[in-house]
Design an enzyme around this catalytic site. Structure first.
Site, PDB file in Angstrom:
ATOM      1  N   HIS A 159     -17.433   4.696   6.870  1.00  0.00           N
ATOM      2  CA  HIS A 159     -15.975   4.534   7.012  1.00  0.00           C
ATOM      3  C   HIS A 159     -15.449   5.892   7.481  1.00  0.00           C
ATOM      4  CE1 HIS A 159     -11.888   3.055   5.654  1.00  0.00           C
ATOM      5  NE2 HIS A 159     -11.702   4.363   5.784  1.00  0.00           N
TER       6      HIS A 159
ATOM      7  N   ARG B 163      -2.541  -1.989  -3.452  1.00  0.00           N
ATOM      8  CA  ARG B 163      -3.686  -1.098  -3.318  1.00  0.00           C
ATOM      9  C   ARG B 163      -3.491   0.067  -4.288  1.00  0.00           C
ATOM     10  NH1 ARG B 163      -5.792   2.114   1.962  1.00  0.00           N
ATOM     11  NH2 ARG B 163      -7.732   2.770   1.014  1.00  0.00           N
TER      12      ARG B 163
ATOM     13  N   ARG C 244      -9.805  17.818   5.096  1.00  0.00           N
ATOM     14  CA  ARG C 244     -10.522  18.108   3.846  1.00  0.00           C
ATOM     15  C   ARG C 244     -11.913  18.671   4.142  1.00  0.00           C
ATOM     16  NH1 ARG C 244      -9.659  12.323   1.133  1.00  0.00           N
ATOM     17  NH2 ARG C 244      -8.227  11.909   2.842  1.00  0.00           N
TER      18      ARG C 244
ATOM     19  N   MET D 291      -9.611  13.529  15.915  1.00  0.00           N
ATOM     20  CA  MET D 291     -10.824  13.577  16.732  1.00  0.00           C
ATOM     21  C   MET D 291     -10.514  13.452  18.230  1.00  0.00           C
ATOM     22  SD  MET D 291     -13.935  14.097  16.200  1.00  0.00           S
ATOM     23  CE  MET D 291     -14.857  13.646  14.774  1.00  0.00           C
ATOM     24  N   ARG D 292      -9.480  12.672  18.570  1.00  0.00           N
ATOM     25  CA  ARG D 292      -9.133  12.503  19.995  1.00  0.00           C
ATOM     26  C   ARG D 292      -8.741  13.835  20.626  1.00  0.00           C
ATOM     27  NH1 ARG D 292      -5.401   7.517  18.375  1.00  0.00           N
ATOM     28  NH2 ARG D 292      -5.156   8.974  16.670  1.00  0.00           N
TER      29      ARG D 292
ATOM     30  N   GLY E 158     -14.826   5.508  13.405  1.00  0.00           N
ATOM     31  CA  GLY E 158     -15.985   4.610  13.463  1.00  0.00           C
ATOM     32  C   GLY E 158     -15.791   3.451  14.435  1.00  0.00           C
ATOM     33  N   GLU E 159     -14.557   2.931  14.508  1.00  0.00           N
ATOM     34  CA  GLU E 159     -14.303   1.768  15.370  1.00  0.00           C
ATOM     35  C   GLU E 159     -14.066   2.144  16.823  1.00  0.00           C
ATOM     36  OE1 GLU E 159     -11.042  -0.439  13.576  1.00  0.00           O
ATOM     37  OE2 GLU E 159     -12.004  -0.259  11.621  1.00  0.00           O
TER      38      GLU E 159
ATOM     39  N   GLU F 127      -8.588  -3.749   4.950  1.00  0.00           N
ATOM     40  CA  GLU F 127      -8.412  -3.613   3.499  1.00  0.00           C
ATOM     41  C   GLU F 127      -7.308  -4.542   2.994  1.00  0.00           C
ATOM     42  OE1 GLU F 127      -8.203   0.241   4.914  1.00  0.00           O
ATOM     43  OE2 GLU F 127      -9.276   1.137   3.231  1.00  0.00           O
TER      44      GLU F 127
ATOM     45  N   HIS G  92     -12.478   4.260  -0.900  1.00  0.00           N
ATOM     46  CA  HIS G  92     -12.566   3.336   0.248  1.00  0.00           C
ATOM     47  C   HIS G  92     -13.260   2.029  -0.139  1.00  0.00           C
ATOM     48  CE1 HIS G  92     -12.364   7.125   2.976  1.00  0.00           C
ATOM     49  NE2 HIS G  92     -11.172   6.560   2.916  1.00  0.00           N
TER      50      HIS G  92
ATOM     51  N   ASN H 248       0.877  -1.174   0.000  1.00  0.00           N
ATOM     52  CA  ASN H 248       0.000   0.000   0.000  1.00  0.00           C
ATOM     53  C   ASN H 248       0.912   1.222   0.000  1.00  0.00           C
ATOM     54  OD1 ASN H 248      -1.794   2.032   0.487  1.00  0.00           O
ATOM     55  ND2 ASN H 248      -2.664   1.150   2.354  1.00  0.00           N
TER      56      ASN H 248
HETATM   57  P1  AMP Z   1      -7.807   6.007  10.063  1.00  0.00           P
HETATM   58  O1  AMP Z   1      -7.613   7.003   8.965  1.00  0.00           O
HETATM   59  O2  AMP Z   1      -8.877   5.014   9.806  1.00  0.00           O
HETATM   60  O3  AMP Z   1      -6.516   5.386  10.528  1.00  0.00           O
HETATM   61  O4  AMP Z   1      -8.340   6.861  11.311  1.00  0.00           O
HETATM   62  C1  AMP Z   1      -7.520   7.830  11.902  1.00  0.00           C
HETATM   63  C2  AMP Z   1      -8.355   8.726  12.748  1.00  0.00           C
HETATM   64  O5  AMP Z   1      -9.144   7.962  13.686  1.00  0.00           O
HETATM   65  C3  AMP Z   1      -7.505   9.631  13.626  1.00  0.00           C
HETATM   66  O6  AMP Z   1      -7.188  10.804  12.951  1.00  0.00           O
HETATM   67  C4  AMP Z   1      -8.399   9.878  14.813  1.00  0.00           C
HETATM   68  O7  AMP Z   1      -9.132  11.051  14.573  1.00  0.00           O
HETATM   69  C5  AMP Z   1      -9.354   8.731  14.838  1.00  0.00           C
HETATM   70  N1  AMP Z   1      -9.199   7.876  16.012  1.00  0.00           N
HETATM   71  C6  AMP Z   1      -8.343   6.862  16.211  1.00  0.00           C
HETATM   72  N2  AMP Z   1      -8.505   6.327  17.442  1.00  0.00           N
HETATM   73  C7  AMP Z   1      -9.510   7.024  18.032  1.00  0.00           C
HETATM   74  C8  AMP Z   1     -10.150   6.970  19.308  1.00  0.00           C
HETATM   75  N3  AMP Z   1      -9.783   6.088  20.231  1.00  0.00           N
HETATM   76  N4  AMP Z   1     -11.127   7.854  19.541  1.00  0.00           N
HETATM   77  C9  AMP Z   1     -11.479   8.761  18.626  1.00  0.00           C
HETATM   78  N5  AMP Z   1     -10.923   8.858  17.423  1.00  0.00           N
HETATM   79  C10 AMP Z   1      -9.950   8.008  17.123  1.00  0.00           C
END
Ligand code: AMP
Length: 397
Positions: free
Chosen positions: A209, A93, A242, A285-286, A331-332, A383, A182, A10
């Site tokens: 997603h 990818r 974005r 978001m954290r 989301g997770e 993925e 995605h 990737n």
């Molecule tokens: P991804 O692009 O799927 O790797 O997601 C990354 C984003 O997920 C990060 O920029 C965070 O904003 C968010 N993230 C990861 N862990 C957490 C968490 N425990 N609580 C809230 N947001 C999270």
């Protein structure tokens, strides 16, 4: 245990990630890793499937800071860790399949030529996606390579959904349509649904997603009917940096009246907007949840409201909703975002189980009440395994 290995690559604009699988009936992860900071301070790291660190070191300082060097470094490291095993296939990818590629394809010189024509559609990602294929064809000419596209899953959208209301001939001539992205993540989620919920697998499911890049898709019997991202990965939901959808006439305004260059406007909407732009604090978001600043709250509110609004729009596209799935980083993991989105979608028949929502699990799990008309799930995406599966299937075709 199998002696045959599957390598998944990737490659992004400044990093190359890899995952190595054993070619079992369903591929089994052995290890994964990456070279990050390719143009600045390239560093290699690798972890076992269990998460133990196997390696972490900067690349030699005198080596050229290029994708080519990074890839060769990864291959060398893998050679030292795969003695006695055979690399059977490499899966890549690829962010954009353009109008031509609607499913995974075996990489050939002709395919590489067509892939080159997709570069204007994804100028940041496509060159990085394509280069490793050429390097690997030279280094490992006997190992088949398979390109897997993030756009391919969305080709089942009806024509009305793929089109923009631009002059029809103009769109046809220039390959302009809502490609959607995605797709490998959505395809993986669709592959999990039959195991956990037959009604969701055969019915109408909306998948959110929500990561640093964020999009949503409406599936009917596991096939995509609509998605929020469009011609590029800028459209739809607000993201880390974005904008998501906004009035495109704003671009003319910036160019004509604010005296901004094309590059400055591009940076504005791709790199300075979204959660970062609204909050002025962070794209993560954290960090926003941890902040007391009113604009951190504003950014979270904006994000949640748009996820809910897009969900309702997608529900219209598939005439209802049987299940909602949250996946990717936010989301997770983000209990608050899920709670807020589900609260705003109660009128659609979503009844969140607050206790289930705060429970953590690496496995797919239900977070709606047993009597909720719409089932809500958290399903960790994968993925890489989707690419490994495609690579095996395509290589033996
Ligand atoms: P991804 O692009 O799927 O790797 O997601 C990354 C984003 O997920 C990060 O920029 C965070 O904003 C968010 N993230 C990861 N862990 C957490 C968490 N425990 N609580 C809230 N947001 C999270």
């Amino acid at each position: 245990m199998s002696d045959a290995l599957i390598l998944v690559i990737n490659a992004g604009s400044s990093s190359i990630k890899f995952s190595l699988f054993e070619a079992e009936q369903d591929p089994q992860l052995i290890c994964k890793g990456q070279v990050e900071g390719i143009f600045t301070e390239p560093a290699f790291s690798a972890k076992s499937a269990a998460g133990d660190t196997l390696a972490a070191s900067p690349l030699p300082a005198d080596a050229p800071k290029t994708h080519d060097t990074a890839l060769r470094y990864i291959l060398n490291w893998l050679r030292g860790h795969t003695a006695g095993k055979t690399l059977a296939v490499i899966g890549h990818r690829v962010v954009h399949g353009g109008p031509t590629f609607t499913q995974p394809v075996r990489v050939t010189p002709q395919v590489l030529d067509v892939l080159d024509t997709t570069i204007p559609l994804a100028p940041l990602h496509a060159p990085a996606n394509i280069l490793p294929m050429r390097v690997l064809a030279e280094l490992l000419p006997d190992v088949p390579q398979v390109a897997c596209f993030d756009t391919a899953f969305h080709r089942t959208q009806p024509e009305t959904t793929q089109l923009y209301a631009l002059p029809y001939e103009f769109s046809q001539q220039h390959g302009i349509r809502r490609y959607g992205f995605h797709g490998l993540s959505y395809e993986y989620i669709a592959s999990v649904l039959p195991r956990i919920d037959t009604r969701a697998a055969t019915g109408r499911t909306i998948v959110a997603h929500l990561g640093n890049g964020a999009s949503m898709a409406a599936l009917s019997a596991g096939k995509c009917q609509a998605t929020t991202m469009g011609f590029t990965a800028l459209e739809g939901l607000p993201m880390g940096t974005r904008t998501g959808s906004f009035d495109p006439a704003l671009v003319f305004h910036c160019l004509t009246h604010l005296d901004m260059s094309v590059q400055a406007v591009s940076d504005l909407v791709h790199k300075q907007s979204g959660l970062l732009g609204l909050s002025g604090i962070s794209s993560d978001m954290r960090d926003l949840h941890a902040s007391d600043e009113p604009r951190a709250k504003l950014a979270v509110d904006y994000f949640c409201q748009h996820v809910a609004r897009e969900a309702a729009s997608l529900a219209a596209a598939i005439e209802g909703i049987d299940a909602l799935v949250f996946t990717a980083g936010i989301g997770e993991n983000d209990v608050i975002v899920r709670q807020r989105v589900c609260q705003q979608l109660r009128w659609l028949g979503i009844d969140l189980d607050e206790a289930a929502n705060v429970q953590r699990s690496p496995e797919p799990h239900r977070i709606s009440r047993p009597d909720s008309r719409v089932a809500v799930y958290v399903i960790p995406t994968n993925e890489e395994i989707m690419i490994a599966r495609h690579a095996v299937a395509c290589a033996v075709d």
